[in-house]
Design a protein around this motif. Structure first.
Motif, PDB file in Angstrom:
ATOM      1  N   GLU A 272       0.837  -1.203   0.000  1.00  0.00           N
ATOM      2  CA  GLU A 272       0.000   0.000   0.000  1.00  0.00           C
ATOM      3  C   GLU A 272       0.871   1.251   0.000  1.00  0.00           C
ATOM      4  N   LEU A 273       2.021   1.182   0.651  1.00  0.00           N
ATOM      5  CA  LEU A 273       2.956   2.309   0.632  1.00  0.00           C
ATOM      6  C   LEU A 273       3.459   2.570  -0.787  1.00  0.00           C
ATOM      7  N   ILE A 274       3.739   1.516  -1.541  1.00  0.00           N
ATOM      8  CA  ILE A 274       4.158   1.698  -2.933  1.00  0.00           C
ATOM      9  C   ILE A 274       3.044   2.351  -3.747  1.00  0.00           C
ATOM     10  N   ARG A 275       1.815   1.910  -3.528  1.00  0.00           N
ATOM     11  CA  ARG A 275       0.677   2.536  -4.224  1.00  0.00           C
ATOM     12  C   ARG A 275       0.566   4.015  -3.865  1.00  0.00           C
ATOM     13  N   ARG A 276       0.815   4.318  -2.602  1.00  0.00           N
ATOM     14  CA  ARG A 276       0.736   5.708  -2.156  1.00  0.00           C
ATOM     15  C   ARG A 276       1.798   6.554  -2.849  1.00  0.00           C
ATOM     16  N   LEU A 277       2.986   6.023  -2.987  1.00  0.00           N
ATOM     17  CA  LEU A 277       4.059   6.757  -3.655  1.00  0.00           C
ATOM     18  C   LEU A 277       3.703   7.047  -5.112  1.00  0.00           C
ATOM     19  N   VAL A 278       3.076   6.100  -5.779  1.00  0.00           N
ATOM     20  CA  VAL A 278       2.636   6.333  -7.166  1.00  0.00           C
ATOM     21  C   VAL A 278       1.577   7.425  -7.202  1.00  0.00           C
TER      22      VAL A 278
ATOM     23  N   TRP B  19       9.878   2.753 -11.154  1.00  0.00           N
ATOM     24  CA  TRP B  19      10.908   2.761 -10.128  1.00  0.00           C
ATOM     25  C   TRP B  19      10.753   1.561  -9.184  1.00  0.00           C
ATOM     26  N   PHE B  20       9.526   1.221  -8.916  1.00  0.00           N
ATOM     27  CA  PHE B  20       9.242   0.231  -7.870  1.00  0.00           C
ATOM     28  C   PHE B  20       9.203  -1.192  -8.416  1.00  0.00           C
ATOM     29  N   SER B  21       9.049  -1.329  -9.697  1.00  0.00           N
ATOM     30  CA  SER B  21       9.065  -2.656 -10.309  1.00  0.00           C
ATOM     31  C   SER B  21      10.417  -3.330 -10.092  1.00  0.00           C
ATOM     32  N   THR B  22      11.484  -2.592 -10.353  1.00  0.00           N
ATOM     33  CA  THR B  22      12.829  -3.151 -10.182  1.00  0.00           C
ATOM     34  C   THR B  22      13.114  -3.457  -8.714  1.00  0.00           C
ATOM     35  N   LEU B  23      12.699  -2.549  -7.828  1.00  0.00           N
ATOM     36  CA  LEU B  23      12.939  -2.770  -6.400  1.00  0.00           C
ATOM     37  C   LEU B  23      12.244  -4.044  -5.933  1.00  0.00           C
TER      38      LEU B  23
ATOM     39  N   GLU C 179       5.810 -12.278  -1.291  1.00  0.00           N
ATOM     40  CA  GLU C 179       5.163 -12.899  -2.449  1.00  0.00           C
ATOM     41  C   GLU C 179       3.642 -12.910  -2.289  1.00  0.00           C
ATOM     42  N   PHE C 180       3.190 -13.210  -1.103  1.00  0.00           N
ATOM     43  CA  PHE C 180       1.744 -13.198  -0.849  1.00  0.00           C
ATOM     44  C   PHE C 180       1.171 -11.793  -1.044  1.00  0.00           C
ATOM     45  N   ALA C 181       1.860 -10.782  -0.481  1.00  0.00           N
ATOM     46  CA  ALA C 181       1.369  -9.404  -0.595  1.00  0.00           C
ATOM     47  C   ALA C 181       1.350  -8.947  -2.050  1.00  0.00           C
ATOM     48  N   VAL C 182       2.382  -9.306  -2.804  1.00  0.00           N
ATOM     49  CA  VAL C 182       2.431  -8.931  -4.221  1.00  0.00           C
ATOM     50  C   VAL C 182       1.293  -9.592  -4.985  1.00  0.00           C
ATOM     51  N   ALA C 183       1.014 -10.858  -4.683  1.00  0.00           N
ATOM     52  CA  ALA C 183      -0.079 -11.563  -5.350  1.00  0.00           C
ATOM     53  C   ALA C 183      -1.422 -10.891  -5.076  1.00  0.00           C
ATOM     54  N   VAL C 184      -1.615 -10.440  -3.844  1.00  0.00           N
ATOM     55  CA  VAL C 184      -2.871  -9.768  -3.490  1.00  0.00           C
ATOM     56  C   VAL C 184      -3.003  -8.445  -4.243  1.00  0.00           C
ATOM     57  N   TYR C 185      -1.898  -7.705  -4.349  1.00  0.00           N
ATOM     58  CA  TYR C 185      -1.950  -6.361  -4.932  1.00  0.00           C
ATOM     59  C   TYR C 185      -1.730  -6.349  -6.449  1.00  0.00           C
ATOM     60  N   GLN C 186      -1.283  -7.446  -7.023  1.00  0.00           N
ATOM     61  CA  GLN C 186      -0.941  -7.465  -8.435  1.00  0.00           C
ATOM     62  C   GLN C 186      -2.028  -6.896  -9.351  1.00  0.00           C
ATOM     63  N   PRO C 187      -3.328  -7.224  -9.134  1.00  0.00           N
ATOM     64  CA  PRO C 187      -4.358  -6.712 -10.036  1.00  0.00           C
ATOM     65  C   PRO C 187      -4.487  -5.187 -10.065  1.00  0.00           C
TER      66      PRO C 187
END
Length: 479
Positions: free
Chosen positions: A412-418, A426-430, A465-473
């Motif tokens: 959610e922090l990454i989404r907030r930064l966007v 920037w965040f894809s590579t990280l 991995e779990f968090a990324v799977a939840v947020y991927q969509p």
């Protein structure tokens, strides 16, 4: 008003008040099941089962009235006996012995001197409430309780009056079920302090009403407040909307934005004022506010979210220090450029004073953003803060900070930064580097100035991995 006062503040209540409370519970329960609540009340569908479960518990509380009343009167809930050594250690961390800590707990909740303003304000009645968990009935009802009246006439003669009053309470009073829950029943712990809600309420009312001098019946003191509140609600009833929601706070806050049922009923999705009290003390401070509350705030220059640091304000010099603990950002200006959250006013040392924060217009212009290197370095440090939060307590002090946010909040922090305006790629590579275990970092310095050993991301890959799977969509980039 007397019945409302009993239900709000009293651990044990007269039988006729108990019956009224049960009648009200049945009426509300029926209205929920039949979908006949007033139009200004909305309950999320997912919350209905939990609310009905609470009502069912209150109607069938497993304690006998005598058991509840006897425990309350004898202050078993406020002794140190119900708590295990582990619970005592968690409540009061520090170098003191368990015996000393138990004594501190006892003093904090059962010492008459802890009543504070209530002693000065209500004199005899506050002591009366402290001893027996009830309140002196107002004059129109006092004749229904002769033992109480005789006790108030000569409170000091406890040996003579206590048995008579105890017998009267056991026969004429019932436990207030709204003070108990399933956890209480499971553990057989009667956690009912004189400071909650009685002292809290008296302190609050003392701020908004003129404080009388000398001994003064609580009912008479409360009466103007109830009248003013009723008048205000009557005048603004077409503007009042109430929502009942049960659930984890972060998800509940997000649901306000996306609940289609609320939209059909014209319930708001953004707000002019949001009052959090000191909830951020337990949910991740200003970081929680920026991720889950700020999106609910209108961005119009005058809308604001307000909260205070009450549980642990002694840990901080000011709100810059407060925010640094939870966000690792060095100053309040960085709160704007990284999180889009602007501090307006507040003194962290004044625990009754609410701080005021606003949302800035997003996205920010590129000239107001931090550099890519600075953002990625900070976000990496935040990853390790989510993964391994610092210790809770400051050595030899009874102050603690909570870091309950997990990897879902990191996403959610990454989404907030966007949203703030940072380029998504920037965040894809990280994230790719974090998921492959290619990053090692020195854990961020906590406010306790303890340097942590060097760690890598590999132990935390499954959670991420779990968090990324939840947020991927809903991520605006590919991984």
């Amino acid at each position: 008003m007397a019945k409302m006062q009993y239900i709000l503040l009293a651990g044990v209540i007269p039988t006729y008040v108990y019956d009224l409370l049960q009648q009200s519970i049945v009426e509300v329960e029926t209205a929920i099941k039949n979908n006949t609540l007033p139009p200004y009340i909305h309950i999320q569908q997912s919350s209905i089962p939990q609310i009905l479960k609470v009502f069912t518990y209150w109607k069938n509380i497993p304690f006998t009235s005598l058991q509840c009343v006897d425990s309350l009167i004898n202050n078993e809930s406020e002794s140190d006996k119900p708590f295990t050594d582990q619970e005592v250690e968690k409540m009061i961390p520090g170098p003191q012995s368990i015996k000393e800590k138990r004594k501190m707990i006892q003093q904090s909740v059962s010492n008459p001197s802890a009543i504070g303003i209530a002693n000065k304000l209500l004199g005899l009645e506050s002591k009366f409430y402290h001893e027996f968990k009830i309140m002196c009935p107002p004059i129109p009802l006092v004749n229904e309780h002769p033992p109480i009246l005789s006790l108030t006439d000569c409170f000091g003669d406890r040996d003579r009056n206590f048995p008579k009053l105890k017998t009267h309470i056991e026969k004429k009073f019932r436990a207030n079920p709204t003070f108990f829950d399933e956890e209480c029943a499971k553990n057989s712990k009667f956690i009912l302090s004189v400071r909650t809600p009685y002292l809290t309420f008296v302190n609050y009312i003392g701020d908004v009403l003129e404080v009388p001098t000398g001994d003064f019946p609580l009912f008479d003191f409360m009466r103007p407040y109830f009248i003013k509140l009723a008048s205000a609600l009557s005048a603004t009833k077409q503007h009042i909307k109430l929502e009942w929601m049960v659930g984890e706070l972060c998800n509940t806050a997000q649901s306000l934005l996306f609940d289609q049922e609320r939209a059909k009923l014209n319930f708001p999705t953004t707000f002019d004022r949001i009052l959090l009290s000191n909830i951020p003390d337990y949910t991740g401070g200003s970081l929680f506010v920026s991720l889950y509350i700020l999106p609910l705030l209108k961005c119009n220059g005058h809308s604001s979210v307000r909260f205070n640091a009450l549980f642990n304000n002694g840990m901080f010099k000011d709100y810059a220090d407060y925010s640094k603990m939870y966000t690792l950002l060095p100053n309040l200006e960085s709160q704007v450029s990284f999180l889009g959250m602007s501090f307006q006013s507040g003194d962290v040392k004044q625990y009754k004073q609410l701080s005021r924060w606003t949302s800035v217009k997003l996205p920010l212009p590129s000239s107001s953003l931090a550099t890519q290197d600075d953002v990625i370095h900070w976000l990496t440090q935040m990853f390790f803060l989510f993964a391994l939060p610092p210790e809770e307590t400051i050595d030899e002090q009874y102050l603690r900070a909570y870091f309950p946010l997990n990897m879902l909040s990191f996403m959610e922090l990454i989404r907030r930064l966007v949203t703030v305006g940072y380029p998504p790629h920037w965040f894809s590579t990280l994230l790719a580097n974090l998921l492959t275990g290619n990053i090692s970092s020195v854990r961020p310095l906590s406010v306790y100035n303890k340097m942590m050993p060097k760690v890598c991301t590999k132990p935390f890959i499954p959670d991420l991995e779990f968090a990324v799977a939840v947020y991927q969509p809903i991520l605006p980039f590919l991984i």
